[in-house]
Design an enzyme around this catalytic site. Structure first.
Site, PDB file in Angstrom:
ATOM      1  N   SER A   1      56.874 -23.762  31.502  1.00 30.30           N
ATOM      2  CA  SER A   1      57.157 -23.910  30.075  1.00 30.30           C
ATOM      3  C   SER A   1      57.500 -25.344  29.709  1.00 30.30           C
ATOM      4  O   SER A   1      58.324 -25.985  30.367  1.00 30.30           O
ATOM      5  CB  SER A   1      58.329 -23.005  29.688  1.00 30.30           C
ATOM      6  OG  SER A   1      58.001 -21.648  29.867  1.00 30.30           O
TER       7      SER A   1
ATOM      8  N   ASP B   1      59.297 -23.121  19.155  1.00 30.64           N
ATOM      9  CA  ASP B   1      59.764 -23.296  20.538  1.00 30.64           C
ATOM     10  C   ASP B   1      59.457 -24.707  21.035  1.00 30.64           C
ATOM     11  O   ASP B   1      58.698 -24.903  21.987  1.00 30.64           O
ATOM     12  CB  ASP B   1      59.104 -22.244  21.429  1.00 30.64           C
ATOM     13  CG  ASP B   1      59.771 -22.150  22.800  1.00 30.64           C
ATOM     14  OD1 ASP B   1      60.802 -22.812  23.005  1.00 30.64           O
ATOM     15  OD2 ASP B   1      59.231 -21.414  23.651  1.00 30.64           O
TER      16      ASP B   1
ATOM     17  N   HIS C   1      63.289 -23.296  24.504  1.00 27.65           N
ATOM     18  CA  HIS C   1      63.965 -22.327  25.376  1.00 27.65           C
ATOM     19  C   HIS C   1      64.288 -22.908  26.757  1.00 27.65           C
ATOM     20  O   HIS C   1      65.077 -22.338  27.494  1.00 27.65           O
ATOM     21  CB  HIS C   1      63.138 -21.039  25.504  1.00 27.65           C
ATOM     22  CG  HIS C   1      61.941 -21.139  26.396  1.00 27.65           C
ATOM     23  ND1 HIS C   1      60.657 -21.268  25.911  1.00 27.65           N
ATOM     24  CD2 HIS C   1      61.821 -21.087  27.757  1.00 27.65           C
ATOM     25  CE1 HIS C   1      59.807 -21.298  26.924  1.00 27.65           C
ATOM     26  NE2 HIS C   1      60.495 -21.192  28.057  1.00 27.65           N
TER      27      HIS C   1
END
Length: 277
Positions: free
Chosen positions: A233, A159, A129
Protein backbone atom coordinates in the site's frame (compact mmCIF):
# COMPACT_ATOMS: atom_id res chain seq x y z
CA UNK A 1 4.04 -45.87 -92.19
CA UNK A 2 6.98 -47.76 -90.72
CA UNK A 3 7.17 -51.48 -90.18
CA UNK A 4 7.39 -52.32 -86.46
CA UNK A 5 9.57 -55.35 -87.33
CA UNK A 6 12.14 -54.22 -89.89
CA UNK A 7 11.63 -50.49 -89.77
CA UNK A 8 11.04 -50.05 -93.51
CA UNK A 9 8.82 -47.20 -94.61
CA UNK A 10 5.61 -48.24 -96.42
CA UNK A 11 2.78 -46.43 -98.10
CA UNK A 12 0.23 -45.23 -95.57
CA UNK A 13 -2.47 -47.41 -97.22
CA UNK A 14 -0.31 -50.63 -97.24
CA UNK A 15 -1.58 -53.48 -95.05
CA UNK A 16 1.68 -55.49 -95.14
CA UNK A 17 5.32 -54.53 -95.11
CA UNK A 18 6.84 -54.71 -98.59
CA UNK A 19 10.15 -55.86 -97.07
CA UNK A 20 9.25 -58.56 -94.58
CA UNK A 21 5.51 -59.05 -95.00
CA UNK A 22 4.70 -58.00 -91.44
CA UNK A 23 1.10 -56.91 -91.00
CA UNK A 24 0.86 -53.13 -90.61
CA UNK A 25 -1.57 -51.25 -88.40
CA UNK A 26 -2.53 -47.61 -88.54
CA UNK A 27 -0.53 -45.57 -86.00
CA UNK A 28 2.72 -47.62 -86.25
CA UNK A 29 5.63 -45.20 -85.68
CA UNK A 30 9.33 -45.25 -86.19
CA UNK A 31 11.09 -47.02 -83.33
CA UNK A 32 12.56 -44.63 -80.72
CA UNK A 33 10.51 -41.62 -81.91
CA UNK A 34 8.64 -41.39 -78.64
CA UNK A 35 11.90 -41.27 -76.72
CA UNK A 36 13.23 -38.56 -78.98
CA UNK A 37 10.03 -36.50 -78.56
CA UNK A 38 10.16 -36.79 -74.70
CA UNK A 39 13.85 -35.87 -74.71
CA UNK A 40 13.15 -32.80 -76.80
CA UNK A 41 10.36 -31.78 -74.45
CA UNK A 42 12.69 -32.27 -71.50
CA UNK A 43 15.35 -30.13 -73.13
CA UNK A 44 12.81 -27.39 -73.76
CA UNK A 45 11.50 -27.58 -70.20
CA UNK A 46 14.84 -27.54 -68.37
CA UNK A 47 16.39 -25.26 -70.92
CA UNK A 48 13.56 -22.79 -70.43
CA UNK A 49 13.89 -23.14 -66.65
CA UNK A 50 17.59 -22.51 -66.78
CA UNK A 51 17.06 -19.53 -69.01
CA UNK A 52 14.49 -18.14 -66.64
CA UNK A 53 16.83 -18.63 -63.69
CA UNK A 54 19.68 -16.92 -65.49
CA UNK A 55 17.42 -14.01 -66.37
CA UNK A 56 16.26 -13.78 -62.73
CA UNK A 57 19.83 -13.88 -61.46
CA UNK A 58 21.00 -11.39 -64.03
CA UNK A 59 18.10 -9.11 -63.16
CA UNK A 60 19.10 -9.21 -59.50
CA UNK A 61 22.68 -8.40 -60.40
CA UNK A 62 21.60 -5.45 -62.51
CA UNK A 63 19.28 -4.20 -59.79
CA UNK A 64 21.91 -4.62 -57.10
CA UNK A 65 24.43 -2.74 -59.20
CA UNK A 66 21.97 0.08 -59.75
CA UNK A 67 21.25 0.27 -56.05
CA UNK A 68 24.95 0.37 -55.25
CA UNK A 69 25.51 3.21 -57.70
CA UNK A 70 22.52 5.06 -56.33
CA UNK A 71 23.79 4.61 -52.79
CA UNK A 72 27.19 5.92 -53.81
CA UNK A 73 25.57 9.12 -55.07
CA UNK A 74 23.44 9.68 -51.95
CA UNK A 75 24.93 11.70 -49.09
CA UNK A 76 25.54 9.62 -46.00
CA UNK A 77 23.19 10.49 -43.15
CA UNK A 78 23.72 9.47 -39.56
CA UNK A 79 20.78 7.91 -37.73
CA UNK A 80 19.24 10.34 -35.24
CA UNK A 81 20.16 9.63 -31.66
CA UNK A 82 17.39 8.28 -29.47
CA UNK A 83 16.36 10.30 -26.50
CA UNK A 84 18.22 9.01 -23.51
CA UNK A 85 16.18 7.58 -20.68
CA UNK A 86 13.15 6.62 -22.78
CA UNK A 87 11.50 3.82 -20.82
CA UNK A 88 10.34 2.10 -23.99
CA UNK A 89 13.99 1.44 -24.93
CA UNK A 90 14.81 -0.18 -21.60
CA UNK A 91 14.27 -3.78 -20.54
CA UNK A 92 11.85 -4.13 -17.63
CA UNK A 93 14.63 -5.30 -15.34
CA UNK A 94 16.45 -1.98 -15.82
CA UNK A 95 13.26 0.06 -15.49
CA UNK A 96 12.35 -1.71 -12.24
CA UNK A 97 15.86 -1.29 -10.86
CA UNK A 98 15.87 2.45 -11.56
CA UNK A 99 12.36 2.96 -10.18
CA UNK A 100 13.18 1.11 -6.97
CA UNK A 101 15.74 3.79 -6.14
CA UNK A 102 12.83 6.16 -5.45
CA UNK A 103 10.49 3.66 -3.75
CA UNK A 104 10.64 3.29 0.03
CA UNK A 105 9.35 1.13 2.84
CA UNK A 106 7.39 3.31 5.28
CA UNK A 107 7.79 2.17 8.89
CA UNK A 108 5.52 3.22 11.74
CA UNK A 109 5.05 1.99 15.27
CA UNK A 110 2.10 -0.09 14.13
CA UNK A 111 3.22 -1.58 10.83
CA UNK A 112 4.63 -0.79 7.43
CA UNK A 113 3.68 0.27 3.95
CA UNK A 114 5.30 1.80 0.89
CA UNK A 115 5.81 5.21 -0.68
CA UNK A 116 7.57 6.95 -3.57
CA UNK A 117 9.37 10.24 -4.15
CA UNK A 118 6.93 12.76 -5.61
CA UNK A 119 9.01 15.90 -6.07
CA UNK A 120 12.45 17.45 -5.55
CA UNK A 121 11.37 18.95 -2.22
CA UNK A 122 11.73 15.55 -0.58
CA UNK A 123 7.97 14.82 -0.56
CA UNK A 124 6.97 11.16 -0.52
CA UNK A 125 3.46 9.97 -1.40
CA UNK A 126 1.81 7.06 0.40
CA UNK A 127 -1.64 5.91 1.55
CA UNK A 128 -3.40 7.54 4.46
CA UNK A 129 -4.09 4.17 6.07
CA UNK A 130 -0.32 3.49 6.17
CA UNK A 131 0.49 6.48 8.42
CA UNK A 132 -2.82 7.33 10.10
CA UNK A 133 -2.23 8.14 13.78
CA UNK A 134 1.47 8.92 13.26
CA UNK A 135 3.42 12.11 12.63
CA UNK A 136 6.97 10.79 12.80
CA UNK A 137 7.82 7.81 10.59
CA UNK A 138 10.91 6.12 9.16
CA UNK A 139 11.61 5.49 5.47
CA UNK A 140 13.95 2.75 4.33
CA UNK A 141 15.46 2.87 0.84
CA UNK A 142 16.50 0.08 -1.52
CA UNK A 143 19.93 -0.12 0.10
CA UNK A 144 18.49 -0.61 3.59
CA UNK A 145 19.34 2.91 4.75
CA UNK A 146 16.77 4.53 7.04
CA UNK A 147 15.74 8.19 7.19
CA UNK A 148 13.32 10.06 9.46
CA UNK A 149 10.21 11.55 7.89
CA UNK A 150 7.32 13.75 8.98
CA UNK A 151 3.71 13.39 7.83
CA UNK A 152 2.77 16.82 6.38
CA UNK A 153 -0.54 15.95 4.77
CA UNK A 154 -3.20 13.29 5.24
CA UNK A 155 -6.79 12.95 4.06
CA UNK A 156 -9.66 11.46 6.01
CA UNK A 157 -11.69 11.01 2.79
CA UNK A 158 -9.25 9.90 0.11
CA UNK A 159 -6.65 7.27 0.99
CA UNK A 160 -3.64 9.52 0.37
CA UNK A 161 -0.93 11.09 2.54
CA UNK A 162 2.37 12.90 2.12
CA UNK A 163 5.62 12.60 4.07
CA UNK A 164 8.49 15.08 4.04
CA UNK A 165 11.99 13.60 4.20
CA UNK A 166 14.67 16.25 4.52
CA UNK A 167 17.38 13.84 3.34
CA UNK A 168 15.60 13.41 -0.01
CA UNK A 169 15.53 17.11 -0.87
CA UNK A 170 17.15 17.83 -4.21
CA UNK A 171 16.75 14.28 -5.52
CA UNK A 172 15.02 13.79 -8.85
CA UNK A 173 11.57 12.22 -8.32
CA UNK A 174 9.76 9.63 -10.39
CA UNK A 175 7.99 11.04 -13.44
CA UNK A 176 4.22 11.37 -13.06
CA UNK A 177 1.44 10.73 -15.57
CA UNK A 178 -1.28 13.39 -15.48
CA UNK A 179 -3.72 11.77 -17.92
CA UNK A 180 -5.99 8.75 -17.53
CA UNK A 181 -4.32 5.51 -18.55
CA UNK A 182 -6.32 3.19 -20.85
CA UNK A 183 -7.39 -0.35 -20.06
CA UNK A 184 -4.93 -2.92 -21.40
CA UNK A 185 -1.80 -0.96 -20.47
CA UNK A 186 0.99 -3.12 -19.08
CA UNK A 187 1.83 -2.00 -15.55
CA UNK A 188 4.34 -2.66 -12.79
CA UNK A 189 3.38 -2.43 -9.12
CA UNK A 190 6.26 -1.74 -6.72
CA UNK A 191 6.37 -1.87 -2.93
CA UNK A 192 7.08 -4.06 0.08
CA UNK A 193 4.33 -6.70 0.20
CA UNK A 194 4.29 -8.59 3.50
CA UNK A 195 7.60 -6.99 4.41
CA UNK A 196 9.38 -8.27 1.29
CA UNK A 197 11.05 -5.03 0.34
CA UNK A 198 11.71 -3.83 -3.19
CA UNK A 199 9.25 -6.24 -4.79
CA UNK A 200 7.79 -5.69 -8.27
CA UNK A 201 4.83 -7.46 -9.85
CA UNK A 202 3.87 -7.12 -13.50
CA UNK A 203 0.36 -7.18 -14.91
CA UNK A 204 -2.21 -5.13 -16.82
CA UNK A 205 -4.64 -2.36 -16.08
CA UNK A 206 -7.89 -4.32 -16.38
CA UNK A 207 -10.49 -1.77 -15.36
CA UNK A 208 -11.18 1.90 -14.67
CA UNK A 209 -13.93 3.89 -12.94
CA UNK A 210 -14.22 1.46 -10.03
CA UNK A 211 -16.08 2.92 -7.02
CA UNK A 212 -16.46 1.63 -3.46
CA UNK A 213 -15.92 2.75 0.09
CA UNK A 214 -14.51 1.37 3.32
CA UNK A 215 -12.66 3.61 5.74
CA UNK A 216 -12.01 5.89 2.74
CA UNK A 217 -13.84 6.82 -0.43
CA UNK A 218 -12.41 5.22 -3.57
CA UNK A 219 -13.82 6.75 -6.74
CA UNK A 220 -12.86 6.12 -10.36
CA UNK A 221 -9.87 4.02 -9.36
CA UNK A 222 -7.86 1.57 -11.45
CA UNK A 223 -8.24 -2.18 -11.25
CA UNK A 224 -5.10 -4.21 -12.00
CA UNK A 225 -4.18 -7.89 -12.09
CA UNK A 226 -0.68 -7.18 -10.73
CA UNK A 227 -0.59 -8.50 -7.19
CA UNK A 228 -0.89 -6.13 -4.24
CA UNK A 229 -0.46 -7.50 -0.71
CA UNK A 230 -0.27 -5.85 2.74
CA UNK A 231 2.87 -3.73 2.76
CA UNK A 232 2.46 -2.75 -0.91
CA UNK A 233 0.00 0.00 0.00
CA UNK A 234 1.27 3.44 -0.99
CA UNK A 235 3.74 2.14 -3.56
CA UNK A 236 3.71 3.40 -7.15
CA UNK A 237 1.94 1.81 -10.11
CA UNK A 238 4.17 2.31 -13.15
CA UNK A 239 3.30 2.34 -16.84
CA UNK A 240 5.67 -0.34 -18.15
CA UNK A 241 6.12 1.53 -21.45
CA UNK A 242 6.60 5.13 -20.30
CA UNK A 243 8.06 4.48 -16.84
CA UNK A 244 5.72 7.10 -15.36
CA UNK A 245 3.76 6.75 -12.12
CA UNK A 246 0.10 6.36 -13.01
CA UNK A 247 -1.32 5.38 -9.63
CA UNK A 248 -0.93 4.78 -5.90
CA UNK A 249 -1.38 1.11 -5.00
CA UNK A 250 -3.99 0.92 -2.25
CA UNK A 251 -5.97 -2.30 -1.94
CA UNK A 252 -5.71 -5.96 -2.78
CA UNK A 253 -8.55 -8.41 -3.28
CA UNK A 254 -8.21 -12.17 -3.06
CA UNK A 255 -10.95 -14.67 -3.83
CA UNK A 256 -10.78 -17.09 -6.73
CA UNK A 257 -8.59 -14.55 -8.53
CA UNK A 258 -6.24 -12.01 -6.98
CA UNK A 259 -6.35 -8.43 -8.21
CA UNK A 260 -5.73 -4.98 -6.82
CA UNK A 261 -6.80 -1.36 -6.91
CA UNK A 262 -4.74 1.75 -7.45
CA UNK A 263 -5.74 5.41 -7.03
CA UNK A 264 -5.07 7.29 -10.31
CA UNK A 265 -2.38 9.86 -9.63
CA UNK A 266 -3.95 12.48 -11.89
CA UNK A 267 -7.15 12.40 -9.83
CA UNK A 268 -5.45 13.48 -6.58
CA UNK A 269 -2.65 15.71 -7.91
CA UNK A 270 -4.37 18.93 -6.81
CA UNK A 271 -4.44 17.79 -3.18
CA UNK A 272 -0.86 16.49 -3.34
CA UNK A 273 0.44 19.72 -4.86
CA UNK A 274 -1.35 21.73 -2.19
CA UNK A 275 0.39 19.74 0.55
CA UNK A 276 3.73 19.91 -1.24
CA UNK A 277 3.47 23.68 -1.78
Amino acid sequence: MFCPKCGRGNHFSAKKCAECGKSLKAGDKKPGRGVVRWSLAAILLFGGGAYGFQQFAAGDDVQDSAEVKAEEKKPVKEAPEKEQGAAGDKPKTELIKETQQKVYTVLTGGGMGSGFLYNESGMVVTNAHVVVGYTDVVLRNVDGEEYPGTVVGISDVEDIAMIHVEAFEGEAPLASEMEETPVGTEVIALGSPKGLENTASIGYLTGVDRDFSSDYQYEDIYQIDAQIAPGSSGGPLIDAASGRVIGINSLGYTDDNAFGFSIPLYSVVDTLDEWAG
